[in-house]
Design an enzyme around this catalytic site. Structure first.
Site, PDB file in Angstrom:
ATOM      1  N   CYS A  70       0.831  -1.203   0.000  1.00 51.68           N
ATOM      2  CA  CYS A  70       0.000   0.000   0.000  1.00 51.68           C
ATOM      3  C   CYS A  70       0.867   1.254   0.000  1.00 51.68           C
ATOM      4  O   CYS A  70       1.700   1.441   0.899  1.00 51.68           O
ATOM      5  CB  CYS A  70      -0.913   0.000   1.230  1.00 51.68           C
ATOM      6  SG  CYS A  70      -1.875   1.535   1.403  1.00 51.68           S
ATOM      7  N   CYS A  73       0.434   3.650   3.332  1.00 58.33           N
ATOM      8  CA  CYS A  73       0.921   3.272   4.652  1.00 58.33           C
ATOM      9  C   CYS A  73       2.242   3.990   4.931  1.00 58.33           C
ATOM     10  O   CYS A  73       2.912   4.451   3.994  1.00 58.33           O
ATOM     11  CB  CYS A  73       1.120   1.760   4.735  1.00 58.33           C
ATOM     12  SG  CYS A  73      -0.421   0.820   4.874  1.00 58.33           S
ATOM     13  N   HIS A 132      -3.835   0.856   8.348  1.00 54.14           N
ATOM     14  CA  HIS A 132      -4.393   0.448   7.058  1.00 54.14           C
ATOM     15  C   HIS A 132      -5.817  -0.080   7.163  1.00 54.14           C
ATOM     16  O   HIS A 132      -6.630   0.105   6.246  1.00 54.14           O
ATOM     17  CB  HIS A 132      -3.480  -0.624   6.436  1.00 54.14           C
ATOM     18  CG  HIS A 132      -3.901  -1.077   5.078  1.00 54.14           C
ATOM     19  ND1 HIS A 132      -3.584  -0.390   3.935  1.00 54.14           N
ATOM     20  CD2 HIS A 132      -4.629  -2.165   4.682  1.00 54.14           C
ATOM     21  CE1 HIS A 132      -4.077  -1.029   2.884  1.00 54.14           C
ATOM     22  NE2 HIS A 132      -4.724  -2.099   3.308  1.00 54.14           N
ATOM     23  N   ASN A 172     -14.115   8.677  -1.151  1.00 56.81           N
ATOM     24  CA  ASN A 172     -14.749   7.516  -1.754  1.00 56.81           C
ATOM     25  C   ASN A 172     -14.395   6.315  -0.881  1.00 56.81           C
ATOM     26  O   ASN A 172     -13.223   6.098  -0.584  1.00 56.81           O
ATOM     27  CB  ASN A 172     -14.235   7.261  -3.172  1.00 56.81           C
ATOM     28  CG  ASN A 172     -14.524   8.414  -4.119  1.00 56.81           C
ATOM     29  OD1 ASN A 172     -15.540   9.080  -3.991  1.00 56.81           O
ATOM     30  ND2 ASN A 172     -13.631   8.663  -5.056  1.00 56.81           N
ATOM     31  N   HIS A 183      -6.757   1.871   1.657  1.00 59.81           N
ATOM     32  CA  HIS A 183      -6.322   2.580   2.864  1.00 59.81           C
ATOM     33  C   HIS A 183      -7.274   3.744   3.138  1.00 59.81           C
ATOM     34  O   HIS A 183      -7.677   4.456   2.214  1.00 59.81           O
ATOM     35  CB  HIS A 183      -4.898   3.100   2.670  1.00 59.81           C
ATOM     36  CG  HIS A 183      -4.257   3.615   3.912  1.00 59.81           C
ATOM     37  ND1 HIS A 183      -3.280   2.920   4.596  1.00 59.81           N
ATOM     38  CD2 HIS A 183      -4.439   4.758   4.619  1.00 59.81           C
ATOM     39  CE1 HIS A 183      -2.893   3.611   5.650  1.00 59.81           C
ATOM     40  NE2 HIS A 183      -3.590   4.739   5.683  1.00 59.81           N
ATOM     41  N   HIS A 185      -8.633   7.018   3.267  1.00 61.33           N
ATOM     42  CA  HIS A 185      -8.134   8.300   2.758  1.00 61.33           C
ATOM     43  C   HIS A 185      -9.247   9.001   1.986  1.00 61.33           C
ATOM     44  O   HIS A 185     -10.245   8.403   1.592  1.00 61.33           O
ATOM     45  CB  HIS A 185      -6.926   8.090   1.836  1.00 61.33           C
ATOM     46  CG  HIS A 185      -7.282   7.548   0.483  1.00 61.33           C
ATOM     47  ND1 HIS A 185      -7.649   6.230   0.281  1.00 61.33           N
ATOM     48  CD2 HIS A 185      -7.340   8.140  -0.748  1.00 61.33           C
ATOM     49  CE1 HIS A 185      -7.903   6.031  -0.990  1.00 61.33           C
ATOM     50  NE2 HIS A 185      -7.729   7.175  -1.650  1.00 61.33           N
ATOM     51  N   GLN A 187      -9.736  12.757  -0.756  1.00 60.33           N
ATOM     52  CA  GLN A 187      -9.037  13.565  -1.747  1.00 60.33           C
ATOM     53  C   GLN A 187      -9.535  15.001  -1.681  1.00 60.33           C
ATOM     54  O   GLN A 187     -10.588  15.281  -1.117  1.00 60.33           O
ATOM     55  CB  GLN A 187      -9.271  13.007  -3.155  1.00 60.33           C
ATOM     56  CG  GLN A 187      -8.770  11.591  -3.343  1.00 60.33           C
ATOM     57  CD  GLN A 187      -9.022  11.081  -4.745  1.00 60.33           C
ATOM     58  OE1 GLN A 187      -8.464  11.598  -5.719  1.00 60.33           O
ATOM     59  NE2 GLN A 187      -9.864  10.068  -4.874  1.00 60.33           N
TER      60      GLN A 187
END
Length: 359
Positions: A70, A73, A132, A172, A183, A185, A187
């Site tokens: 990933c 991470c 994660h 998303n 992971h 997150h 945007q």
């Protein structure tokens, strides 16, 4: 909050947001990275009067790697990632495969009735945690407030960039939504134009003001709070409700009780109060069908230079899941005509969300 700025090996900016003042952020990115791609091109669609970003370089972006590969991470010995530090609270960095950027190329016209111009702007990745396997719903109130501070900081800075007209923070979640990295997150997009959805909302707000003299968003919030039937949860500063004309099988909007044009105008108490209510709503979503709920979580803020007297910052959260084993597909009516058909009664969705046990 402590913010530390640094750069990745290819020159992209990275920002750490920490709860502690003594966090060590001295690690450097020593990867051998390829040159950064040039910005996308924008092509104008004269039939819809909308801009479309053409970003061919995004075809090569990382797609659902195994957990031990990933890129979001923290870095570990022998496994460098996008985040050089061995741990972090919240990290924000420029997207390696951006839809918009300031790294300009050449943009020849393509003929027809379409105009071409550079996709000036910026795209950033917001990592909510270094762990994660967590989700946003599992974050502590302190961590959610830190994410909020990162959203605010980036909104202010990106709004000041040349050519940026609107800043959009979003998440998303879930493979059903089309994520490329699992992971936890989100945007941030800094657009070189005002998006179609925002133009629609501001146009409706303007016409409502001309007809009634009132604030459309505030009036919607007041009406939903009075009706109460579709309210999912609330506290002193925020209310979460299913809109009466929900397009999606699961859809919840979160409004602050006081109108602000952007996240940066929220007062400290409002910022603090957001996290507990929002994570409660997310846990209700996960409990609705007994499986993790795929969703899009979208902050609607005022554009940089227009409509700031009309906009009302709020969050819209929606999912394509309509049953434990069924998804809502945007087929003919939605995709071709933009005419939504919702198979789920909004009042029933609100009732079922309220019934979910979150403790």
């Amino acid at each position: 909050m402590r913010r530390t700025a640094t750069h990745l090996a290819d020159g992209r900016e990275l920002f750490y947001y920490d709860l502690r003042d003594d966090a060590d952020r001295s690690a450097t990115d020593r990867r051998d990275l390829p040159p950064r791609p040039t910005a996308s091109e924008l092509r104008y669609d004269p039939l819809t009067e909308e801009w479309v970003a053409i970003a061919g370089h995004r075809q090569g972006r990382t797609f659902l790697p195994p957990a031990d590969e990933c890129p979001l991470c923290p870095s570990a010995p022998g496994r460098p990632t996008e985040i050089p530090s061995p741990t972090y609270d919240v990290a924000v960095f420029e997207n390696r495969f951006p839809s918009f950027s300031a790294n300009l190329g050449t943009y020849p016209q393509v003929g027809g009735l379409s105009e071409v111009r550079p996709g000036v702007g910026r795209c950033e990745v917001v990592c909510f945690t270094s762990e994660h396997d967590l989700s946003f719903s599992m974050l502590s109130p302190e961590r959610v407030e830190l994410v909020m501070e990162a959203w605010i900081d980036r909104t202010v800075e990106l709004s000041a960039l040349p050519g940026v007209e609107q800043v959009f923070c979003f998440e998303n979640r879930g493979p059903e939504i089309g994520i490329t990295l699992p992971h936890p997150h989100g945007q941030i997009y800094a657009y070189p134009y005002v998006t179609p959805r925002t133009r629609t909302l501001l146009g409706a707000a303007r016409r409502h003001r001309e007809r009634t003299g009132g604030d459309l968003f505030a009036d919607v919030l007041a009406a939903e709070r009075e009706a109460a039937e579709r309210v999912v949860a609330a506290n002193e500063h925020w209310t979460a409700f299913v809109p009466a004309a929900a397009r999606w099988p699961v859809e919840v909007h979160l409004y602050p009780h006081r109108r602000v044009a952007g996240l940066d105008e929220l007062e400290p108490a409002e910022r603090t109060a957001f996290g507990p209510l929002y994570t409660e709503v997310l846990r209700r979503l996960d409990g609705l069908f007994g499986v993790p709920m795929p969703y899009v979580s979208a902050w609607h803020q005022a554009p940089v230079r227009e409509g700031r007297d009309l906009a009302y910052t709020h969050l819209e959260l929606f999912s394509i899941r309509r049953a434990p084993d069924k998804l809502k597909y945007l087929a003919g009516s939605e995709s071709a005509m933009g005419a939504f058909v919702n198979d789920v009664l909004p009042e029933e969705t609100a009732r079922r969300l309220r019934a979910v046990v979150t403790d």
